[in-house]
Design a protein around this motif. Structure first.
Motif, PDB file in Angstrom:
ATOM      1  N   SER A   1      51.297  41.253  46.595  1.00  0.00           N
ATOM      2  CA  SER A   1      49.791  41.913  46.508  1.00  0.00           C
ATOM      3  C   SER A   1      49.576  42.292  44.751  1.00  0.00           C
ATOM      4  N   SER A   2      50.149  43.113  44.351  1.00  0.00           N
ATOM      5  CA  SER A   2      50.259  43.645  43.264  1.00  0.00           C
ATOM      6  C   SER A   2      49.289  43.156  42.724  1.00  0.00           C
TER       7      SER A   2
ATOM      8  N   GLU B   1      47.886  39.966  43.155  1.00  0.00           N
ATOM      9  CA  GLU B   1      46.345  39.883  43.720  1.00  0.00           C
ATOM     10  C   GLU B   1      45.370  40.458  43.007  1.00  0.00           C
ATOM     11  N   LYS B   2      45.484  41.752  42.960  1.00  0.00           N
ATOM     12  CA  LYS B   2      45.200  42.664  42.268  1.00  0.00           C
ATOM     13  C   LYS B   2      44.077  42.684  40.896  1.00  0.00           C
ATOM     14  N   VAL B   3      45.574  42.077  40.232  1.00  0.00           N
ATOM     15  CA  VAL B   3      45.697  41.500  38.933  1.00  0.00           C
ATOM     16  C   VAL B   3      44.118  40.187  38.430  1.00  0.00           C
TER      17      VAL B   3
ATOM     18  N   ALA C   1      42.028  39.549  40.817  1.00  0.00           N
ATOM     19  CA  ALA C   1      41.238  39.446  41.882  1.00  0.00           C
ATOM     20  C   ALA C   1      39.953  39.728  40.520  1.00  0.00           C
ATOM     21  N   ASP C   2      39.745  40.453  39.812  1.00  0.00           N
ATOM     22  CA  ASP C   2      39.563  40.471  38.268  1.00  0.00           C
ATOM     23  C   ASP C   2      38.213  39.036  37.593  1.00  0.00           C
TER      24      ASP C   2
ATOM     25  N   SER D   1      38.348  36.569  39.433  1.00  0.00           N
ATOM     26  CA  SER D   1      38.031  35.862  41.071  1.00  0.00           C
ATOM     27  C   SER D   1      39.725  34.993  41.430  1.00  0.00           C
TER      28      SER D   1
ATOM     29  N   THR E   1      43.388  33.770  42.862  1.00  0.00           N
ATOM     30  CA  THR E   1      44.186  32.582  43.643  1.00  0.00           C
ATOM     31  C   THR E   1      45.834  33.385  42.658  1.00  0.00           C
TER      32      THR E   1
ATOM     33  N   LYS F   1      47.229  40.007  30.738  1.00  0.00           N
ATOM     34  CA  LYS F   1      46.985  41.325  32.327  1.00  0.00           C
ATOM     35  C   LYS F   1      48.999  41.177  33.341  1.00  0.00           C
TER      36      LYS F   1
END
Length: 121
Positions: free
Chosen positions: A17-18, A20-22, A24-25, A27, A29, A87
């Protein structure tokens, strides 16, 4: 003390989940990241897919973005990869904060041996 299975599952979910957040900026996977990173290491586009199974849609998406072509990463792809790599590096540093290199290597070694023990069954 909770058993290793609990902590393994909890850590796996937290890492997923962490990360995934990184990603997501941009777009992206995890699969996008893995393919970009593998190509950056010098692998061909086809070789980049082999460890992750056939993920042609991931490659098609990266091609549509102009980040990869038949020769590997494009100029834009290299820029994006470097930005994401920075990141992801920060993410990894957060995940291992307060853990020495020796502790990390010991932990990975123990998990590797446990997996090998179960693979023999």
């Amino acid at each position: 003390m909770k058993p290793i299975g609990f902590w393994f599952a909890h850590l796996h979910q937290a890492l997923e989940s962490s990360l995934e957040k990184v990603l997501a900026d941009e777009s992206l996977t995890r699969r996008h990241w893995q393919v970009l990173n593998t190509i950056d290491s010098g692998a061909s586009v086809d070789d980049a897919l082999s460890p992750f199974g056939e993920r042609r849609e991931t490659v098609a998406d990266l091609r549509a973005r102009g980040w990869i072509d038949d020769d590997g990463l494009t100029g834009t792809g290299r820029e994006v990869h470097l930005r994401i790599k920075t990141k992801v590096g920060a993410f990894r540093s957060r995940a291992t904060e307060g853990i020495s290199d020796e502790e990390y290597r010991t932990t990975v070694g123990v998990l590797e041996r446990m997996a090998a023990n179960l693979a023999r069954e």
